[in-house]
Scaffold this motif. Sequence first.
Motif, PDB file in Angstrom:
ATOM      1  N   TYR A   1       0.856  -1.196   0.000  1.00 37.70           N
ATOM      2  CA  TYR A   1       0.000   0.000   0.000  1.00 37.70           C
ATOM      3  C   TYR A   1       0.884   1.235   0.000  1.00 37.70           C
ATOM      4  O   TYR A   1       1.886   1.289   0.707  1.00 37.70           O
TER       5      TYR A   1
ATOM      6  N   PHE B   1      -6.532   9.219  -1.286  1.00 38.33           N
ATOM      7  CA  PHE B   1      -6.443   7.892  -1.885  1.00 38.33           C
ATOM      8  C   PHE B   1      -5.133   7.232  -1.494  1.00 38.33           C
ATOM      9  O   PHE B   1      -4.162   7.918  -1.143  1.00 38.33           O
ATOM     10  N   CYS B   2      -5.099   5.912  -1.579  1.00 36.93           N
ATOM     11  CA  CYS B   2      -3.823   5.228  -1.563  1.00 36.93           C
ATOM     12  C   CYS B   2      -3.836   4.203  -2.694  1.00 36.93           C
ATOM     13  O   CYS B   2      -4.896   3.889  -3.255  1.00 36.93           O
ATOM     14  N   VAL B   3      -2.645   3.739  -3.058  1.00 36.64           N
ATOM     15  CA  VAL B   3      -2.524   2.807  -4.168  1.00 36.64           C
ATOM     16  C   VAL B   3      -2.167   1.429  -3.598  1.00 36.64           C
ATOM     17  O   VAL B   3      -1.421   1.355  -2.617  1.00 36.64           O
TER      18      VAL B   3
ATOM     19  N   HIS C   1      -4.715  -1.095  -7.778  1.00 37.11           N
ATOM     20  CA  HIS C   1      -5.979  -0.444  -7.425  1.00 37.11           C
ATOM     21  C   HIS C   1      -5.719   0.832  -6.649  1.00 37.11           C
ATOM     22  O   HIS C   1      -4.655   1.003  -6.059  1.00 37.11           O
ATOM     23  N   VAL C   2      -6.724   1.713  -6.658  1.00 36.44           N
ATOM     24  CA  VAL C   2      -6.693   2.841  -5.711  1.00 36.44           C
ATOM     25  C   VAL C   2      -7.822   2.610  -4.696  1.00 36.44           C
ATOM     26  O   VAL C   2      -8.851   2.044  -5.037  1.00 36.44           O
TER      27      VAL C   2
ATOM     28  N   ILE D   1      -9.013   8.768 -13.121  1.00 36.71           N
ATOM     29  CA  ILE D   1      -7.889   8.144 -12.440  1.00 36.71           C
ATOM     30  C   ILE D   1      -6.921   7.629 -13.497  1.00 36.71           C
ATOM     31  O   ILE D   1      -7.311   6.848 -14.375  1.00 36.71           O
TER      32      ILE D   1
ATOM     33  N   GLY E   1     -11.545  -1.478  -3.643  1.00 41.66           N
ATOM     34  CA  GLY E   1     -10.671  -0.617  -4.430  1.00 41.66           C
ATOM     35  C   GLY E   1     -11.199  -0.502  -5.854  1.00 41.66           C
ATOM     36  O   GLY E   1     -12.216  -1.098  -6.217  1.00 41.66           O
TER      37      GLY E   1
ATOM     38  N   VAL F   1       0.428   8.014 -10.108  1.00 39.87           N
ATOM     39  CA  VAL F   1      -1.030   7.987 -10.115  1.00 39.87           C
ATOM     40  C   VAL F   1      -1.508   9.429 -10.172  1.00 39.87           C
ATOM     41  O   VAL F   1      -1.000  10.281  -9.443  1.00 39.87           O
TER      42      VAL F   1
ATOM     43  N   ILE G   1      -5.039  11.530  -9.923  1.00 42.01           N
ATOM     44  CA  ILE G   1      -6.479  11.474  -9.705  1.00 42.01           C
ATOM     45  C   ILE G   1      -7.013  12.888  -9.767  1.00 42.01           C
ATOM     46  O   ILE G   1      -6.545  13.777  -9.039  1.00 42.01           O
TER      47      ILE G   1
END
Lengths: 415, 199
Positions: free
Chosen positions: A295, A308-310, A325-326, A345, A383, A410, A412
């Motif tokens: 993460y 958000f986190c990835v 995923h986010v 995204i 996610g 990423v 967004i």
Amino acid sequence: MDRSKPKNASEGIAPMGITTINDIADSNQPESRYECPVCLNWLRDPVITTCGHKFCNSCITSWLQNSGHCPIDNINLSMKVDIFPDNYTKREIQQQRMSCPFADKGCTLKVTPLDLDAHIAACEYNQPETSNQIDIKIPCSFQAVGCKETFKSQEEMNAHLHNETQSHMSYILNAYSEMKINNDMNASIDPKEQEAMILWEPDKNEGQNPAPPITNMGTLIRALYERVVVLEQRNREQDIVIANISKQLSAFAVAKNKQNQDMLLRYCMGNYVWRIDNFQARLDAMLKDHYKMLYSPGFYTSPNGYRFCVRLNISPQNPLCFALHVHLMKTEYDDCLEWPFNGRISFAMINQYEPELSQRDTMMSNSSLIAFRKPTTEICVRGFGYTEYAVVSNVVKNGFVKEDCLIVRVHIKCV
Amino acid sequence: MANIAAKRIKREFKEVMKSEEVAGGAIKLELVDNSWTELQGTIAGPPDTPYEGGTFLLEIKVPETYPFNPPKIRFITKIWHPNVSSVTGAICLDILKDQWAAALTLRTVLLSIQALLSAAEPNDPQDAVVAKQYRDNLFLFNLTARHWTNVYAGGPSNITDFNDMVQRLLDMGVEEHQARVALSTYDWELERATEQLFS
């Protein structure tokens, strides 16, 4: 004939003694109907007499051991036939609740009046405020030779005695040489000895006294030795100060670093570059255990926007592929935002050898998905992204990993 | 000191301090030390008595067994009264002895002693000499009590004749209080007092 005695006495009587009354007792003063006329306290196991007076059971029992009369109206009373338990009053008293007198210090307990004294004695807030109220300080036992430290407890002093042996030695030396000087002066010896004591101011000393007599040598050496001790002590103290300051500095640096990172995450405007260091080791761990996931830290679409986190992990459907995923994360201002999240995204896995070969993908959010609703947990459990984003072996082979580091960007953007 | 005694004395002390008698100056109570076993009381001489205007100090000793036993109280200020020893200050009052009741307090006891000053009990005397004078010569008793109040308790009536007689004995080398006791005992007849002192 005039005697001043009565006058003195009346002067002395005024308000004295009133401050010595325990204020705590004040708050526990019973109403007269609940008060035992013998102990003047709350009726404990109240009994009532045939003449209609209430007492604590133990009080009237003690009284009637030496007397056959009611303490109030002198009517004949017999323990056997004239005393009855007064359970009505007992219940009334037990239904009363009193706050602990240490409520202002934080005790929230409420007890019956009968339990109050026992509680006060045991109350954890009933601490003698030795530090504030009674400021008894023990002077250092080397006070006589000039140590000015004072202590609140013997232990503190013991620690001080242990740590400050050297400075105490120098105090003693000082005192000793002063005594010596005084003695020598009394013996009317040349006061130049005194000047030798300030030898470390050489210009003065040498100018006035180029050839000190040999009899002063002992004093001189003592003075020098004493000086050395003092300087050593100071040196030691400064070492400690320096050590403390460097400790503080590194703590500051760590804090500053963390603050910088936090700032980056908050002010990246949804444009986050995730550098995954030690990639090979992490990948091996994930291949070994498919439930292991990476993460990223949470980043914001705007300073008080969505967070958000990835997540990068081995795809549960196809162990040859990465899933990317986010996830939405909780923030303190979620209530100010509009839900569900709406926006674009973009993922980019950077090819670090040939940047034009980087893998880029863009998706639009889907407001019907749970993944874009207001998160109810720290990280939303659902996610959004690709369950089969890239083939693991391609990522490693084709130049996406450089110096054991994978970079995923990423972006967004709210729409 | 027993817990119950100390606790009760503290509460009583507050009760006295808050009472209207203290506010009006009729009685006072103060601590001698912090042990609560010894206190000093003060009562004002009641109006329309020979003790009017005087301030009388009392020694109050609280026993371990208080309130199941009465406090021990005596006059510190010398007083001429049938129920108080002119020598020791011991008080003859039933509630301080067999009529003590646990519901009595220092306040009620001080008020009772004050009442005793208004209404002597010559038939139950503490000081036989004073009681005899009270019964046989009330006028002289009142004068003597007033004189003692003036000399020992700061009372207002200065009785010149008595002062003069005490002075005469002082001039003969007799100690002042001894002289006053002798004169009071012998109904202020200088000759008899002198005779007794020098016999």
